[in-house]
Write a protein that holds these residues in place. Structure first.
Motif, PDB file in Angstrom:
ATOM      1  N   CYS A  74      -3.405  18.839 -13.425  1.00 28.79           N
ATOM      2  CA  CYS A  74      -3.080  17.507 -12.911  1.00 28.79           C
ATOM      3  C   CYS A  74      -4.184  16.949 -12.028  1.00 28.79           C
ATOM      4  N   LYS A  75      -5.409  17.349 -12.288  1.00 26.66           N
ATOM      5  CA  LYS A  75      -6.512  16.951 -11.398  1.00 26.66           C
ATOM      6  C   LYS A  75      -6.660  15.435 -11.335  1.00 26.66           C
ATOM      7  N   LYS A  76      -6.440  14.778 -12.466  1.00 26.87           N
ATOM      8  CA  LYS A  76      -6.631  13.323 -12.493  1.00 26.87           C
ATOM      9  C   LYS A  76      -5.615  12.650 -11.568  1.00 26.87           C
ATOM     10  N   PHE A  77      -4.359  13.077 -11.721  1.00 31.22           N
ATOM     11  CA  PHE A  77      -3.321  12.477 -10.878  1.00 31.22           C
ATOM     12  C   PHE A  77      -3.560  12.788  -9.404  1.00 31.22           C
ATOM     13  N   ARG A  78      -4.078  14.007  -9.180  1.00 30.94           N
ATOM     14  CA  ARG A  78      -4.347  14.405  -7.798  1.00 30.94           C
ATOM     15  C   ARG A  78      -5.390  13.494  -7.174  1.00 30.94           C
ATOM     16  N   SER A  79      -6.416  13.162  -7.935  1.00 31.16           N
ATOM     17  CA  SER A  79      -7.480  12.343  -7.329  1.00 31.16           C
ATOM     18  C   SER A  79      -6.999  10.902  -7.127  1.00 31.16           C
ATOM     19  N   ILE A  80      -6.120  10.408  -8.007  1.00 32.50           N
ATOM     20  CA  ILE A  80      -5.550   9.069  -7.785  1.00 32.50           C
ATOM     21  C   ILE A  80      -4.673   9.098  -6.525  1.00 32.50           C
ATOM     22  N   PHE A  81      -3.897  10.155  -6.429  1.00 31.66           N
ATOM     23  CA  PHE A  81      -3.029  10.337  -5.266  1.00 31.66           C
ATOM     24  C   PHE A  81      -3.861  10.345  -3.986  1.00 31.66           C
ATOM     25  N   GLU A  82      -4.964  11.109  -3.996  1.00 29.16           N
ATOM     26  CA  GLU A  82      -5.776  11.238  -2.793  1.00 29.16           C
ATOM     27  C   GLU A  82      -6.469   9.947  -2.421  1.00 29.16           C
ATOM     28  N   SER A  83      -6.719   9.084  -3.409  1.00 33.98           N
ATOM     29  CA  SER A  83      -7.389   7.829  -3.059  1.00 33.98           C
ATOM     30  C   SER A  83      -6.390   6.729  -2.715  1.00 33.98           C
TER      31      SER A  83
ATOM     32  N   LYS B 142       5.282  14.391 -10.926  1.00 38.75           N
ATOM     33  CA  LYS B 142       5.835  14.451 -12.287  1.00 38.75           C
ATOM     34  C   LYS B 142       4.947  15.351 -13.149  1.00 38.75           C
ATOM     35  N   CYS B 143       3.638  15.185 -12.991  1.00 36.25           N
ATOM     36  CA  CYS B 143       2.701  16.019 -13.738  1.00 36.25           C
ATOM     37  C   CYS B 143       2.902  17.487 -13.372  1.00 36.25           C
ATOM     38  N   LEU B 144       3.059  17.773 -12.102  1.00 38.62           N
ATOM     39  CA  LEU B 144       3.269  19.160 -11.678  1.00 38.62           C
ATOM     40  C   LEU B 144       4.564  19.701 -12.261  1.00 38.62           C
ATOM     41  N   ASP B 145       5.608  18.875 -12.242  1.00 42.11           N
ATOM     42  CA  ASP B 145       6.894  19.318 -12.809  1.00 42.11           C
ATOM     43  C   ASP B 145       6.749  19.667 -14.282  1.00 42.11           C
ATOM     44  N   GLU B 146       5.940  18.852 -14.982  1.00 45.40           N
ATOM     45  CA  GLU B 146       5.783  19.086 -16.423  1.00 45.40           C
ATOM     46  C   GLU B 146       4.866  20.250 -16.727  1.00 45.40           C
ATOM     47  N   ASN B 147       4.118  20.709 -15.714  1.00 42.45           N
ATOM     48  CA  ASN B 147       3.156  21.791 -15.961  1.00 42.45           C
ATOM     49  C   ASN B 147       3.431  22.991 -15.085  1.00 42.45           C
ATOM     50  N   THR B 148       4.685  23.175 -14.773  1.00 44.59           N
ATOM     51  CA  THR B 148       5.138  24.289 -13.920  1.00 44.59           C
ATOM     52  C   THR B 148       4.221  24.477 -12.714  1.00 44.59           C
ATOM     53  N   ASP B 149       3.978  23.381 -12.008  1.00 44.22           N
ATOM     54  CA  ASP B 149       3.204  23.407 -10.760  1.00 44.22           C
ATOM     55  C   ASP B 149       1.776  23.915 -10.934  1.00 44.22           C
ATOM     56  N   ASP B 150       1.250  23.808 -12.116  1.00 45.67           N
ATOM     57  CA  ASP B 150      -0.135  24.204 -12.328  1.00 45.67           C
ATOM     58  C   ASP B 150      -1.039  23.029 -11.942  1.00 45.67           C
ATOM     59  N   ALA B 151      -1.595  23.117 -10.757  1.00 45.51           N
ATOM     60  CA  ALA B 151      -2.362  21.987 -10.220  1.00 45.51           C
ATOM     61  C   ALA B 151      -3.612  21.687 -11.045  1.00 45.51           C
TER      62      ALA B 151
ATOM     63  N   GLU C  33       0.833  -1.205   0.000  1.00 45.37           N
ATOM     64  CA  GLU C  33       0.000   0.000   0.000  1.00 45.37           C
ATOM     65  C   GLU C  33       0.866   1.252   0.000  1.00 45.37           C
ATOM     66  N   ARG C  34       1.988   1.189   0.744  1.00 51.50           N
ATOM     67  CA  ARG C  34       2.913   2.322   0.751  1.00 51.50           C
ATOM     68  C   ARG C  34       3.417   2.566  -0.667  1.00 51.50           C
ATOM     69  N   GLN C  35       3.814   1.488  -1.336  1.00 55.08           N
ATOM     70  CA  GLN C  35       4.395   1.640  -2.667  1.00 55.08           C
ATOM     71  C   GLN C  35       3.373   2.184  -3.664  1.00 55.08           C
ATOM     72  N   VAL C  36       2.123   1.765  -3.534  1.00 52.41           N
ATOM     73  CA  VAL C  36       1.061   2.299  -4.404  1.00 52.41           C
ATOM     74  C   VAL C  36       0.922   3.804  -4.152  1.00 52.41           C
ATOM     75  N   CYS C  37       0.924   4.176  -2.884  1.00 52.04           N
ATOM     76  CA  CYS C  37       0.808   5.595  -2.518  1.00 52.04           C
ATOM     77  C   CYS C  37       1.980   6.393  -3.070  1.00 52.04           C
ATOM     78  N   TRP C  38       3.187   5.880  -2.887  1.00 52.93           N
ATOM     79  CA  TRP C  38       4.365   6.607  -3.374  1.00 52.93           C
ATOM     80  C   TRP C  38       4.338   6.746  -4.890  1.00 52.93           C
ATOM     81  N   GLY C  39       3.897   5.681  -5.572  1.00 50.41           N
ATOM     82  CA  GLY C  39       3.791   5.731  -7.027  1.00 50.41           C
ATOM     83  C   GLY C  39       2.821   6.824  -7.463  1.00 50.41           C
ATOM     84  N   ALA C  40       1.664   6.882  -6.784  1.00 46.09           N
ATOM     85  CA  ALA C  40       0.669   7.896  -7.119  1.00 46.09           C
ATOM     86  C   ALA C  40       1.219   9.295  -6.854  1.00 46.09           C
ATOM     87  N   ARG C  41       1.932   9.417  -5.745  1.00 48.19           N
ATOM     88  CA  ARG C  41       2.539  10.708  -5.418  1.00 48.19           C
ATOM     89  C   ARG C  41       3.534  11.106  -6.494  1.00 48.19           C
TER      90      ARG C  41
END
Lengths: 79, 252
Positions: A33-42, A21-30, A8-16
């Motif tokens: 990256c909404k999709k990645f954010r919701s995967i991260f949060e779940s 990575k998405c934020l890095d590619e989009n100059t921190d424009d959240a 579970e830790r590894q799944v969480c870290w992967g999502a994070r």
């Protein structure tokens, strides 16, 4: 609540990592990256999300600081 | 007068013999080996006597120094023995429910880490590193087996079962230790570990802020070294090997 297992830790870290990575590619424009954010949060406990958000802020600050973007103001430099 | 003319190098029984055939310490009226006419010791004699006296002094000084070092070493070993018994002791319960204190690990090298199972990233990373060090040390033939210990700073949530679930995912020999709040506090004090539970959220979840250190204890149970987060697996392994090579028990 039981602590996350290693898997579970590894799944969480992967999502994070995907989210960051998405934020890095989009100059921190959240908003980009909404999709990645919701995967991260779940994938991670809420406390961990807060912790990783703070960690990201710190890492970004550290980057800027080391790049010399924070100069002492004239007043403090001469005081 | 001609008899006193050294430069002519004429040997005559009437003259004092040339410098190079004079016996050591013989009286002479001139030159480097000369002395007073009343028979004061020659320079060579003086040098010899001074040399012997100096050597004697040096020997006495070295002997006194060696004795002092022996006394200091004895006192140090006594201090280590008494410290080994009282220092860094703990009374906890391992993840199989068995009570454990520091004496249980006497004779073994111990790598000790304080953390908690709800830790987001640091504890898993440090424990992976710790497990890696243990595996590397295990790979070396003839080296004693190192005992890794994980002590919780979150006794409220990390009971025996939780510790068992957690440690078995890192290394089969990793022993989890927990206890009452007082017992954990005692262990934390013994190793000067800082820990502080953070604010709880709606799920009653919280993160425990704590110092991040791996401690090395020698087979006498004495704190020997510590490794911060910046130390790599290789660096820690090398350091432990060095300590093992140098170790001499205070109880042998």
């Amino acid at each position: 609540m039981t602590a996350p297992s290693m898997k579970e830790r590894q799944v969480c870290w992967g999502a994070r990592d995907d989210y960051w990575k998405c934020l890095d590619e989009n100059t921190d424009d959240a908003s980009k990256c909404k999709k990645f954010r919701s995967i991260f949060e779940s994938s991670c406990p809420q406390q961990w999300i807060k912790y990783f958000d703070k960690r990201r802020d710190y890492l970004k600050f550290k980057e800027k600081f080391e790049a010399g973007q924070f100069e002492p103001s004239e007043r403090t430099a001469t005081s | 007068p001609a008899s006193l003319d050294r430069a002519s190098e004429v040997w005559s029984p009437l003259l004092p013999p040339p410098a190079w055939c004079r016996e050591p310490g013989a009286h002479s009226s001139e030159g480097l080996s000369g002395g007073g006419p009343l028979g004061a010791p020659g320079l060579r004699t003086r040098l010899l006597v001074t040399g012997l006296f100096g050597t004697g002094l040096a020997a006495a000084w070295l002997w006194a120094r060696a004795k002092k070092e022996q006394r200091q070493q004895r006192r140090r070993m006594e201090a280590l023995r008494s410290a080994a018994v009282g220092q860094g002791d703990f009374h906890l319960v391992d993840h199989t429910g068995r009570p454990r204190c520091k004496a249980d690990f006497a004779g073994q090298w111990v790598l000790l880490y304080f953390g908690f199972t709800h830790c987001p990233d640091i504890c898993p990373e440090e424990l992976e590193k710790l497990a890696g060090v243990v595996r590397r040390l295990d790979a070396e033939p003839g080296q004693p087996a190192v005992q890794p210990l994980f002590v919780t700073v979150d006794p409220e949530r990390d009971d025996v079962a939780a510790m068992g679930r957690y440690v078995r995912e890192f290394h089969p020999r990793l022993l989890g230790l927990t206890g009452t709040a007082e017992q954990v506090s005692e262990a934390g004090r013994a190793y000067r570990v800082y820990y502080s539970a953070g604010p709880r959220d709606e799920d009653q979840d919280y993160i425990v802020d704590h110092s991040i250190i791996i401690y090395l204890l020698n087979p006498d149970g004495l704190f020997t070294d510590y490794y911060s987060r910046s130390k790599t697996e290789e660096q820690i392994t090398a350091s432990v090997r060095r300590h093992m090579a140098r170790f001499r028990s205070a109880f042998s």
